[in-house]
Design a protein around this motif. Structure first.
Motif, PDB file in Angstrom:
ATOM      1  N   ALA A  25      42.133 -42.954 -24.281  1.00 12.68           N
ATOM      2  CA  ALA A  25      41.678 -41.576 -24.064  1.00 12.68           C
ATOM      3  C   ALA A  25      41.618 -40.821 -25.393  1.00 12.68           C
ATOM      4  N   ALA A  26      42.642 -40.997 -26.221  1.00 10.41           N
ATOM      5  CA  ALA A  26      42.649 -40.329 -27.527  1.00 10.41           C
ATOM      6  C   ALA A  26      41.514 -40.873 -28.408  1.00 10.41           C
ATOM      7  N   PHE A  27      41.293 -42.167 -28.355  1.00 10.55           N
ATOM      8  CA  PHE A  27      40.225 -42.780 -29.138  1.00 10.55           C
ATOM      9  C   PHE A  27      38.865 -42.290 -28.661  1.00 10.55           C
ATOM     10  N   GLY A  28      38.728 -42.083 -27.357  1.00  6.99           N
ATOM     11  CA  GLY A  28      37.485 -41.548 -26.810  1.00  6.99           C
ATOM     12  C   GLY A  28      37.182 -40.164 -27.356  1.00  6.99           C
ATOM     13  N   ARG A  29      38.215 -39.342 -27.520  1.00  8.67           N
ATOM     14  CA  ARG A  29      38.005 -38.009 -28.094  1.00  8.67           C
ATOM     15  C   ARG A  29      37.563 -38.102 -29.552  1.00  8.67           C
ATOM     16  N   ILE A  30      38.112 -39.065 -30.267  1.00  8.45           N
ATOM     17  CA  ILE A  30      37.707 -39.265 -31.662  1.00  8.45           C
ATOM     18  C   ILE A  30      36.233 -39.658 -31.724  1.00  8.45           C
ATOM     19  N   VAL A  31      35.820 -40.562 -30.858  1.00 10.88           N
ATOM     20  CA  VAL A  31      34.419 -40.984 -30.844  1.00 10.88           C
ATOM     21  C   VAL A  31      33.515 -39.828 -30.429  1.00 10.88           C
ATOM     22  N   ASP A  32      33.947 -39.023 -29.443  1.00  7.74           N
ATOM     23  CA  ASP A  32      33.165 -37.840 -29.050  1.00  7.74           C
ATOM     24  C   ASP A  32      32.948 -36.912 -30.240  1.00  7.74           C
ATOM     25  N   SER A  33      34.017 -36.672 -30.985  1.00  7.40           N
ATOM     26  CA  SER A  33      33.903 -35.806 -32.152  1.00  7.40           C
ATOM     27  C   SER A  33      32.991 -36.427 -33.205  1.00  7.40           C
ATOM     28  N   LEU A  34      33.114 -37.729 -33.409  1.00  9.46           N
ATOM     29  CA  LEU A  34      32.265 -38.416 -34.379  1.00  9.46           C
ATOM     30  C   LEU A  34      30.795 -38.250 -34.014  1.00  9.46           C
ATOM     31  N   VAL A  35      30.484 -38.445 -32.743  1.00  7.54           N
ATOM     32  CA  VAL A  35      29.090 -38.337 -32.310  1.00  7.54           C
ATOM     33  C   VAL A  35      28.622 -36.894 -32.360  1.00  7.54           C
ATOM     34  N   ASN A  36      29.381 -35.984 -31.753  1.00 11.85           N
ATOM     35  CA  ASN A  36      28.934 -34.593 -31.634  1.00 11.85           C
ATOM     36  C   ASN A  36      28.971 -33.824 -32.950  1.00 11.85           C
TER      37      ASN A  36
END
Length: 140
Positions: A25-36
């Motif tokens: 879940a934490a890694f997913g937030r990192i990827v979301d931030s990377l993309v957005n």
């Protein structure tokens, strides 16, 4: 039943799964931030300042706004730009996981190659005895 539940919870696999879900879940937030915050602005700049998050079709005649947030307040919208962003999130996350699995597999192969080959087990006592008898008979 309570005792069985305690045994189930205390097993390592359940704890490993819980840790994996939390880290995922934490890694997913990192990827979301990377993309957005990093990739989509660059893609938008390359394609002339486009913001994929604000790409939508109004499904109602009441929708006349230019931004997705305001359009959602006016009525139903088909937000395909958000979908593009989510798909990009998924592809990046899948690629990163692929690289992680590949690295772990390479490490396992390297560790297995460094392992010494197991020594051959000595033959059973009866085979050893028959071999000695054969050798004695052959020497006569």
């Amino acid at each position: 039943m309570l005792k069985e539940f305690q045994e189930f919870i205390s097993k390592g696999n359940v704890m490993d799964l819980a840790v994996g879900v939390i880290i995922g879940a934490a890694f997913g937030r990192i990827v979301d931030s990377l993309v957005n915050d990093i990739i989509m602005p660059i893609v938008g700049a390359i394609f002339g300042g486009l913001d994929f998050n604000n790409y939508f079709f109004g499904l109602s005649s009441n929708v006349h706004s230019g931004t997705l947030a305001e359009a959602k307040k006016e009525g139903a919208v088909f937000a395909y730009g958000s979908f593009i962003t989510v798909v990009l999130n998924f592809l990046i996350l899948a690629f990163i996981i692929f690289l992680m699995v590949k690295a772990v597999n390479n490490l396992r192969r390297r560790l297995e190659a460094e392992k010494p080959a197991p020594a051959a087990a000595p033959p059973p006592a009866d085979v050893q005895l028959l071999t000695e008898i054969r050798d004695l008979l052959a020497s006569r």
